[in-house]
Design an enzyme around this catalytic site. Sequence first.
Site, PDB file in Angstrom:
ATOM      1  N   LYS A  24       8.290   2.075  -0.213  1.00 17.81           N
ATOM      2  CA  LYS A  24       8.211   1.131  -1.322  1.00 17.81           C
ATOM      3  C   LYS A  24       8.119   1.859  -2.662  1.00 17.81           C
ATOM      4  CE  LYS A  24       5.237  -2.526  -3.157  1.00 17.81           C
ATOM      5  NZ  LYS A  24       3.922  -3.146  -3.111  1.00 17.81           N
ATOM      6  N   GLN A  25       7.286   2.893  -2.675  1.00 15.51           N
ATOM      7  CA  GLN A  25       7.065   3.585  -3.948  1.00 15.51           C
ATOM      8  C   GLN A  25       6.672   5.024  -3.690  1.00 15.51           C
ATOM      9  OE1 GLN A  25       3.487   0.913  -4.154  1.00 15.51           O
ATOM     10  NE2 GLN A  25       3.002   2.259  -5.862  1.00 15.51           N
ATOM     11  N   GLU A  43       3.091   1.129   0.339  1.00 20.99           N
ATOM     12  CA  GLU A  43       2.477   0.016   1.084  1.00 20.99           C
ATOM     13  C   GLU A  43       3.365  -0.499   2.215  1.00 20.99           C
ATOM     14  OE1 GLU A  43       1.541  -2.674  -2.098  1.00 20.99           O
ATOM     15  OE2 GLU A  43      -0.390  -1.719  -2.482  1.00 20.99           O
ATOM     16  N   TRP A  99      -5.652   0.957  -9.337  1.00 19.23           N
ATOM     17  CA  TRP A  99      -5.519   2.397  -9.579  1.00 19.23           C
ATOM     18  C   TRP A  99      -4.444   2.677 -10.631  1.00 19.23           C
ATOM     19  CZ3 TRP A  99      -1.679   6.079  -7.195  1.00 19.23           C
ATOM     20  CH2 TRP A  99      -0.508   5.414  -6.791  1.00 19.23           C
TER      21      TRP A  99
HETATM   22  C1  BGC Z   1       1.761  -1.518  -5.812  1.00 18.18           C
HETATM   23  C2  BGC Z   1       0.387  -0.911  -6.032  1.00 18.18           C
HETATM   24  C3  BGC Z   1      -0.145  -1.410  -7.347  1.00 18.18           C
HETATM   25  C4  BGC Z   1      -0.119  -2.925  -7.440  1.00 18.18           C
HETATM   26  C5  BGC Z   1      -0.491  -3.435  -8.807  1.00 18.18           C
HETATM   27  C6  BGC Z   1       1.669  -3.034  -5.891  1.00 18.18           C
HETATM   28  O1  BGC Z   1       2.935  -3.589  -5.718  1.00 18.18           O
HETATM   29  O2  BGC Z   1       2.261  -1.152  -4.567  1.00 18.18           O
HETATM   30  O3  BGC Z   1       0.464   0.502  -6.044  1.00 18.18           O
HETATM   31  O4  BGC Z   1      -1.444  -0.935  -7.533  1.00 18.18           O
HETATM   32  O5  BGC Z   1       1.184  -3.381  -7.171  1.00 18.18           O
HETATM   33  O6  BGC Z   1       0.406  -2.978  -9.776  1.00 18.18           O
END
Ligand code: BGC
Length: 768
Positions: free
Chosen positions: A600-601, A488, A357
């Site tokens: 996390k984000q 996540e 995404w």
């Molecule tokens: C992130 C995801 C992302 C993926 C690839 C993960 O660490 O949490 O949002 O899509 O990395 O960049």
Amino acid sequence: MKKYLKYDEWCIIEEGFNPANHQASESIFSIGNGKMGQRANFEEKYSGESLQGSYVAGVYYPDKTRVGWWKNGYPEYFAKVLNSPNWIGINVTIDGFELDLYKCKVDNFTRTLNMKEGFLLREFEATLENDKKISVKAKRFVSMADTENGAIRYSITPINFSGKISFTPYIDGDIENEDSNYDEKFWNILDVQAEDGSAYLESQTKKSDFRCGFAMKYIVKLNEKVVKPNAEVIQLNKWVGNQIEIEVKEGETACIEKFAGVTSSLNYATDALKSQAEELASFACHKGFDKLFEDHKQKWSEKWIHSDIKIKGDIAAQQAIRFNIFHLNQTYTGEDERLNVGPKGFTGEKYGGTTYWDTEAYCIPFFLMTSPSQVTRQLLIYRYKHLPRAIENAEKLGFKNGAALYPMVTANGEECHNEWEITFEEIHRNGAIAFAIHNYIRHTGDKKYLEEYGLEVLVGISRFWSQRVTFSEARKKYVMLGVTGPNEYENNINNNWYTNKMATWCLKYTKESIDYVKAENPERYEELKAIMNFNEEETVRWMDIVDNMHFPYNEELKVFMQQDGFMDKEQMMADDLDPAERPINQHWSWDRILRSNFIKQADTLQGMYVLEEQFTEEEIRRNFDFYEPRTVHESSLSPCVHSVLASKIGKIEKAYEMYLRTSRLDLDDYNAEVHEGLHITSMAGTWMAIVEGFGGKRAYDEKLYLNPVIPEQWEEYAFRIRFKGKDLEVRVNENEIEIISHASLPVELFVYDKPVTVEENKSITISR
Ligand code: BGC
């Protein structure tokens, strides 16, 4: 954090050779051209730690998934970007002694990535075991103009002797992926052929049957004059090359120029791979290194006109933003709708080089503003072409009637992630894919896209949301159970605010788009209805969901809740964490992370960023103040979103801190992982932090807005944007904003919410 690179406006420079930094540098100094790319491996043999990486866009391998206990719904495989045959190799011996920087004394070593002109340069002196000292200069690029060509100019000057130098230019097909799940090699070699002055190797991926042709040609020069030493032709099972030897006097320079032609079955019939690759290598050799480079440089200069950001008064920030822009531009050029932007681009193996995404949520805002609209359109078409697979993906999970669930990770439209617990339930990606269509249209005005392609994708996605929600009798609201939001560090939660928000946005936008196409092009609408087997009754439920979705909210704090149970967690602040335990994903058990409130984000804030116009500044501030202290930013995609919002609510210091952290993430190796590859997709977030954050660029209702602020560390910054085919340059300093039009029509926009018009090819200056 590692700080060993020199600041420079246009170059990344490493001075002095330290094998401990070599793998990090191999990532950082990577070069590519959208069609192929490679890590900054040395041409000559190197026996120290190194990650060999040479990649051909679109070529992947379905590596069988590794899980302990198989369950229905698991993806069969994880698609890997493939380390492909290595065409850069040139082994060197000096009077019989091999040049290997791991084993000899190295002086005056400099490795430079020239981002303005797009090349990699290495200069050093080496003293071999036989005490012979040489000076070496190696320049390499993969052409942006002749995109199936790469070239190397490798020169050696003996410093303290006269003697024999041998060069062995080769192509090596005996390569492997470090991240192979079962330690398998992924390539078969189909053809090897070496002749005097040239060689060819053809390889085929196992299972996925991609074929690639690699041809090389070379010329040798002594003091700039072409010479023709005898070549020993070497042809092994998986390796082809020539060995040549040349007598060189002290102070003279021997040089080899090696040209590669790379073809793949994505672009050629399999029986043409060889002739085409050979023709490409001959073409490059005939054109010559300098002319090939001139054309390549010209392409880069055109790219920089539109995508450069200039920052005065802060060299670290200036270097960093160009580094990010450079890598984005060399990862994706928009010429091929089958390609996409992998989170590691052409710089490493992790994340498989597949599509996430990240493309829609991060990269599209960058490409929309810096490239012709066609480039973003290709990224949208990529998903359009994958729609049948997205419908199949959803069917596998029990959805029906054309509901589409796009994969979280894909190479060809099929789901292929390898972390079930985390990725499976991240259905929010569907929201980003739908939003990208809207984002494209509001920036380009290309509403026709809806009837051509967009509507089918939107309807598929809306059908999914409509089937994925449950009506809760207890709440008398629709709810979305068992999801993972962008954060996540919480899995299988209920009512992730971001996901619910994106779902309702999407249902509403799809309905509006249906109404639009129906009114604008009734004939096409009828056609689409038949294709999609669509019944307008479906939208009644969609609108009911829009009106009655449950969004977790904390009345006391007046903050949107990331999910229903968020406040049940012990509320802790990231600043109170023991620095020795950060990043927590490297120190805490997964169980402990999931129970914690650490984010996390950007998650709720991601939603406020995407749908900002739905919220007041006060709401954004309240939510920012709540979530930012709880966010550990352990995804590279996180700080940039917080940075944009921090600028919006006037926290410029914070915005700057977050900007610098994302933009120098790889250069300063914040997470001690740059050796694995670069964070290509988050680089687009860095750009967002400047243009959307400090520059305050927005595109509501298809109108352009600028609300610039400037961090106190900067004297001035300037960026260029495209909006509906018009091209504007924006320069901001403490006192004023200058908007320079490069458009042939007047441009209307809002600056600090006041309407202004910039006449064609004129500029206006507004006091701040
Ligand atoms: C992130 C995801 C992302 C993926 C690839 C993960 O660490 O949490 O949002 O899509 O990395 O960049």
